[in-house]
Enzyme design. Structure first.
Site, PDB file in Angstrom:
ATOM      1  N   GLY A   1       0.760  -1.085   0.085  1.00  0.00           N
ATOM      2  CA  GLY A   1       0.185   0.212  -0.209  1.00  0.00           C
ATOM      3  C   GLY A   1       0.767   1.003   0.030  1.00  0.00           C
ATOM      4  O   GLY A   1       0.626   2.142  -0.776  1.00  0.00           O
TER       5      GLY A   1
ATOM      6  N   GLU B   1       6.824   3.945   4.705  1.00  0.00           N
ATOM      7  CA  GLU B   1       7.142   4.967   5.525  1.00  0.00           C
ATOM      8  C   GLU B   1       8.720   5.747   5.606  1.00  0.00           C
ATOM      9  O   GLU B   1       9.053   6.118   6.338  1.00  0.00           O
ATOM     10  CB  GLU B   1       6.793   4.728   6.799  1.00  0.00           C
ATOM     11  CG  GLU B   1       8.088   3.620   7.674  1.00  0.00           C
ATOM     12  CD  GLU B   1       7.367   2.225   7.367  1.00  0.00           C
ATOM     13  OE1 GLU B   1       6.503   1.831   6.522  1.00  0.00           O
ATOM     14  OE2 GLU B   1       7.875   1.355   8.272  1.00  0.00           O
TER      15      GLU B   1
ATOM     16  N   GLU C   1       1.371   5.755   7.456  1.00  0.00           N
ATOM     17  CA  GLU C   1       2.842   6.202   7.132  1.00  0.00           C
ATOM     18  C   GLU C   1       3.333   7.292   8.180  1.00  0.00           C
ATOM     19  O   GLU C   1       4.590   7.192   8.280  1.00  0.00           O
ATOM     20  CB  GLU C   1       2.822   6.073   5.640  1.00  0.00           C
ATOM     21  CG  GLU C   1       2.442   4.944   4.860  1.00  0.00           C
ATOM     22  CD  GLU C   1       2.768   3.722   5.331  1.00  0.00           C
ATOM     23  OE1 GLU C   1       3.731   3.600   5.853  1.00  0.00           O
ATOM     24  OE2 GLU C   1       1.996   2.689   5.121  1.00  0.00           O
TER      25      GLU C   1
ATOM     26  N   HIS D   1       4.307   6.191  11.482  1.00  0.00           N
ATOM     27  CA  HIS D   1       5.700   5.440  11.677  1.00  0.00           C
ATOM     28  C   HIS D   1       6.898   6.263  11.808  1.00  0.00           C
ATOM     29  O   HIS D   1       7.959   5.776  12.222  1.00  0.00           O
ATOM     30  CB  HIS D   1       6.022   4.774  10.173  1.00  0.00           C
ATOM     31  CG  HIS D   1       5.341   3.391  10.131  1.00  0.00           C
ATOM     32  ND1 HIS D   1       5.504   2.169  11.228  1.00  0.00           N
ATOM     33  CD2 HIS D   1       4.514   2.799   9.292  1.00  0.00           C
ATOM     34  CE1 HIS D   1       4.933   1.342  10.815  1.00  0.00           C
ATOM     35  NE2 HIS D   1       4.395   1.413   9.669  1.00  0.00           N
TER      36      HIS D   1
END
Ligand code: BES
Ligand code: ZN
Length: 870
Positions: free
Chosen positions: A266, A269, A303, A306
């Protein structure tokens, strides 16, 4: 297992690295056919481990051009380089290593390392892709400071990006130019990123709570410039939320997101330079649905989160993956709950957990959230590590409350900032910050399988006491020690027969032993217990109660999630009963309680359209199959279709009236409009199931008139289940209209692949030959093959096995291009033992055929061999 040269890595064998790398300075001479990478690394012995003579670096598909230590080129007999890496026999205690390698980005179809996508260069390094760019100590506990100089043709690649801050740029001969980037934060190689291409920037800004200005940049191909606003707004919302919720601020001057069309996952990060599957960036109302908008918001947030949970504090080794992924999924779930609605979000998350993770736990690939071993790490980015991992993180919050959780999270990040740690470190921080003993919680990390909790209640009229006995049990896993009792928080509340909550009865019970009883005093009437509110632990709950009690809870529970849950349980019981009837060849009759319950919900003006729509959705065929042994997908489908039709018939005028009342509005993606479209789409779906000329016309009319993708898709979804001229016309017109929008065309493939029309298999086979189909693009491959194999039980499991053969053939072809994507799709065969014997044998035969193909990747081999063993 015949693992061949594929070696299995065990968690217990973890050893600290022999060497540390203080800095990595990279120079890229970009060219699609042959890119040259120069790396200069400051390397020294790790003072905390026993010294060894040599240095071993990872490498994968690299062509070594030169290697030197402290400026002196190595002689042939001083090193060895092969497909696994580079070994230098003797090195000083501290030294400078220089290497030069060549790689071919345009031939990199695995999409791991440096590759090209739609004419641009991009990278994907997690988990072990950095070694496909240069020789490196490619493990997360080796963290270094990076600089990156990128050289490329200026006309084709005007934009050159990498991690951190841009510190220099200039011109080169022959129309080339260079840019240099410097990342001030130490990081493991898996967070490295590079992008080069002809991209445009959608800019935004953010000022942190402490007043620092951050540039936000979303980089896309020029034709997508008008589809970035939602991703930008999502990023800003996530940044604000993390400050407000946990006091966490962003730490660089720029945050970049790049959208690429070819991406295995998908999104990723990478420090300061996230790379995203374009599916999770690009949206405007005419091309993206309301669900797409929600997906983008949550992936952008994930993301971003992260940056603290993953980047500033990372994983010591890949067995700890849930440390960053489970925690970050939990964080994005909490964020989405605050953005959308807590109940709707919880329903989505629990449904996903049950559909994907419970199935995984019940099959041959069951593993703990912290696995004990792997052959190919890419196979362990699983629903268990992610979704169950997030549920385990949620347990801490259920135990300590939001404030206690925040204290624990901050303590964890402060104690370990800049280092690579373990799940034990997280648990310890949580325990320290909250003064709790969390020893027993370790079992959630160590034991595979979904625990079952049984609940039994008794009411003592004389003593005005209600007692609830909870007991837990778990499946014994092959080759594993007998499971030990887990600490399981169970949120409960008691309702009086009149339907109101008994004051003071809402509690969180902590089940820590195999069986425990809890009593509630001062309960003067026989109560109805609401158990497992908010889904407070990843368990299967079994409560002995009648359908009438479920209908009561569906109407009166004070917890919105639990109202939905009781409705699902009620529908599930009715449906499973009907599956039985189908298999016994008896005539079917619909339980009137279900019709009543649906009617009440449909007519309840106090419910918002999203909750209403979710409540009126029957449990999927996948979820129903989980409850059966010797699954016959045709029987499941027949039972469910019967209920759909009966509900459509019995409530026909309600559906129609609901549809009409919600038909008109704008395409705006705002909560009231989204709620309106959700209930409108549900009503249309039931109406189309009647397959009457009038309802087909309604769908055709909506399909023709829709200006927003949500309405367009909802209409198509109804039509594509039918076999009629209107369906053929819709399929043709969809393609003609959207053939130049890849993400919309993916929907065209996906919805056809998931259709329950009787001719679906022929359509899918034809679609695999369609000029717009390609196995080389992961989104496209998944839209047809994964959607069909994992999302179309009746089509995939046709009794003659033709669909199994077709999908297996496609997987073998795909595996030669992209093993990571192939191995996801091949997992659709894992559950073969759960099907009725004829289908089970046909599935197994395909697994055997794949396994006997010598050239398959270790990704696919690991999955099929485990699946065959059972
Ligand atoms: N770190 C992962 C991306 C990743 C996964 C890289 C596997 C390499 C191998 C990223 O943070 C992630 O988890 N992405 C998810 C989406 C997220 C919202 C759960 C994904 O890509 O599916
Ligand atoms: Zn993640």
């Amino acid at each position: 297992m015949s693992e061949g040269q594929n070696s299995r890595i065990h968690r217990k064998d973890y050893a600290a690295p022999q060497h540390l790398v203080d800095s990595v300075d990279l120079v890229f001479q970009l060219d699609p056919a042959e890119t040259v990478v120069h790396a200069t690394m400051r390397v020294r012995r790790n003072p905390s481990v026993e010294p060894t003579e040599g240095l071993a670096l990872h490498g994968d598909e690299l062509e070594l051009r030169a290697v030197s230590v402290d400026g002196i080129a190595l002689a042939e007999d001083e090193f060895e380089a092969d497909s696994e890496g580079l070994r230098i026999h003797r090195v000083p205690d501290a030294f400078e290593l220089r290497t030069e390698v060549a790689i071919s980005p345009e031939r990199n179809t695995k999409l791991m390392g440096l590759y090209t996508s739609s004419g641009a260069f991009c990278t994907q390094c997690e988990a072990e892709g950095f070694r496909r760019i240069t020789y490196a100590l490619d493990r997360p506990d080796v963290m270094s400071r990076y600089t990156t100089r990128i050289e490329a043709d200026k006309a084709n690649y005007p934009v050159l990006l990498s991690n951190g801050n841009r510190v220099g740029e200039g011109e080169l001969p022959d129309g080339r130019h260079w840019v240099k980037w410097e990342d001030p934060f130490r990081k493991p190689g898996y967070l490295f990123a590079l992008v080069a291409g002809d991209l445009v920037c959608h800019r935004g800004a953010f000022t942190t709570a402490s007043g620092r200005a951050v540039d936000l940049e979303i980089w896309v191909e020029s034709e997508n410039a008008d589809k970035c606003e939602h991703a930008l707004a999502s990023l800003q919302a996530a940044m604000r939320w993390d400050e407000e919720t946990y006091g966490l601020e962003y730490d660089l001057d720029v945050y970049m997101i790049v959208a690429v069309n070819d991406f295995n996952m998908g999104a990723m990060e990478n420090k300061g330079l996230n790379i995203f599957n374009s599916k999770f960036v690009l949206a405007k109302p005419s091309t993206a649905t309301d669900d797409d908008y929600e997906g983008i918001e949550s992936v952008v947030a994930h993301e971003y989160f992260h940056n603290w949970t993953g980047n500033r504090v990372t994983c010591r080794d890949w067995f700890q993956l849930t440390l960053k992924e489970g925690l970050t999924v939990f964080r994005d779930q909490e964020f989405s709950a605050d953005m959308i609605s807590p109940a709707v979000q919880r329903i989505k998350d629990v449904t996903r957990l049950r559909t994907a993770q419970f199935a995984e736990d019940a099959g041959p690939l069951a593993h703990p959230i912290r696995p004990e071993s792997y052959i190919e790490m890419n196979n362990f980015y699983t629903a268990t590590v992610y979704e169950k991992g997030a549920e385990v993180v949620r347990i801490y919050q259920t135990l300590f409350g939001k404030d206690g959780f925040r204290k624990g999270l901050r303590h964890y990040l402060e104690s370990h900032d800049g280092s690579a740690v373990t799940c034990d470190d997280f648990r310890e921080s949580m325990a320290e910050a909250n003064g709790a003993d969390l020893t027993q919680l370790e079992r959630w990390y160590a034991q595979a399988g979904t625990p079952t909790v049984r609940a039994r209640g008794t009411w003592d009229a004389e003593a005005s006491r209600y007692s609830l006995t909870l007991s837990q049990s778990q499946r014994v896993m092959p080759k594993q020690a007998a499971p030990l009792p887990l600490p399981i928080p169970v949120r409960v509340g008691l309702l009086s027969p009149g339907g109101s909550e008994i004051p003071g009865s809402a509690r969180t019970l902590e089940l820590t032993a195999e069986e425990q009883s809890f009593s509630f005093e001062g309960v003067g009437e026989r109560p109805i217990a609401s158990i497992g509110r908010g889904f407070s632990a990843p368990i299967r709950l079994e409560v002995e109660r009648g359908l009438d009690e479920l209908a009561f809870l569906m109407a009166h529970d004070t917890d919105a999630f639990s109202r939905w849950e009781s409705g699902q349980e009620l529908a599930k019981r009715v449906l499973l009963g009907l599956v039985n009837e189908v298999q016994a060849g008896r005539p079917l009759q619909l339980e009137p309680l279900l019709v009543d319950a649906f009617a009440k919900v449909l007519r309840d003006a106090s419910l918002d359209g999203s909750i209403k729509s979710l409540t009126l959705k029957l449990p999927s065929e996948e979820l129903l199959s989980q409850e059966l042994s010797a699954v016959d997908p045709d029987a499941v489908h027949a039972a469910r279709s019967f209920v759909v039709r009966e509900l459509a018939l019995a409530l026909r005028s309600d559906w129609r009236e609901t549809y009409d009342r919600h038909a008109a509005g704008s395409d705006a993606v705002t909560k009231p409009e989204v709620d309106r479209r959700r209930i409108k789409s549900r009503a249309l779906w039931y109406l189309v199931a009647l397959e009457e000329p009038e309802t087909i016309a309604l769908a055709t009319q909506q399909f023709g008139a829709a200006t927003g993708m949500t309405d367009y898709e909802a209409a198509f979804l109804g039509l594509v289940d039918l076999v009629c001229p209107e369906t053929d016309a819709a399929i043709a017109s969809f393609h003609a209209r959207w053939k130049n929008e890849p993400l919309v065309l993916d929907k065209w493939f996906r919805m056809q692949a998931m259709s329950s029309a009787s001719n679906v298999f022929d359509r899918v086979v034809a679609l695999a030959e369609h000029p717009d189909f390609t196995l080389a693009n992961p989104n496209r491959a998944r839209s047809l093959l994964y959607a069909f194999a994992a999302g179309n039980p009746v089509g995939f499991h046709r009794p003659d096995g033709a669909a199994y053969r077709f999908v297996a053939d496609q997987i073998l072809e795909l595996d030669r291009i992209n093993p990571q994507v192939a191995s996801r799709i091949v997992s659709s065969f894992n559950q073969w033992k759960r099907y009725e014997p004829r289908r089970g044998a046909l599935m197994r035969a395909e697994l055997e055929r794949i396994a006997s193909t010598l050239s398959i990747s270790k990704d696919v081999r690991e999955i099929v061999e485990r699946a065959i063993q059972g």
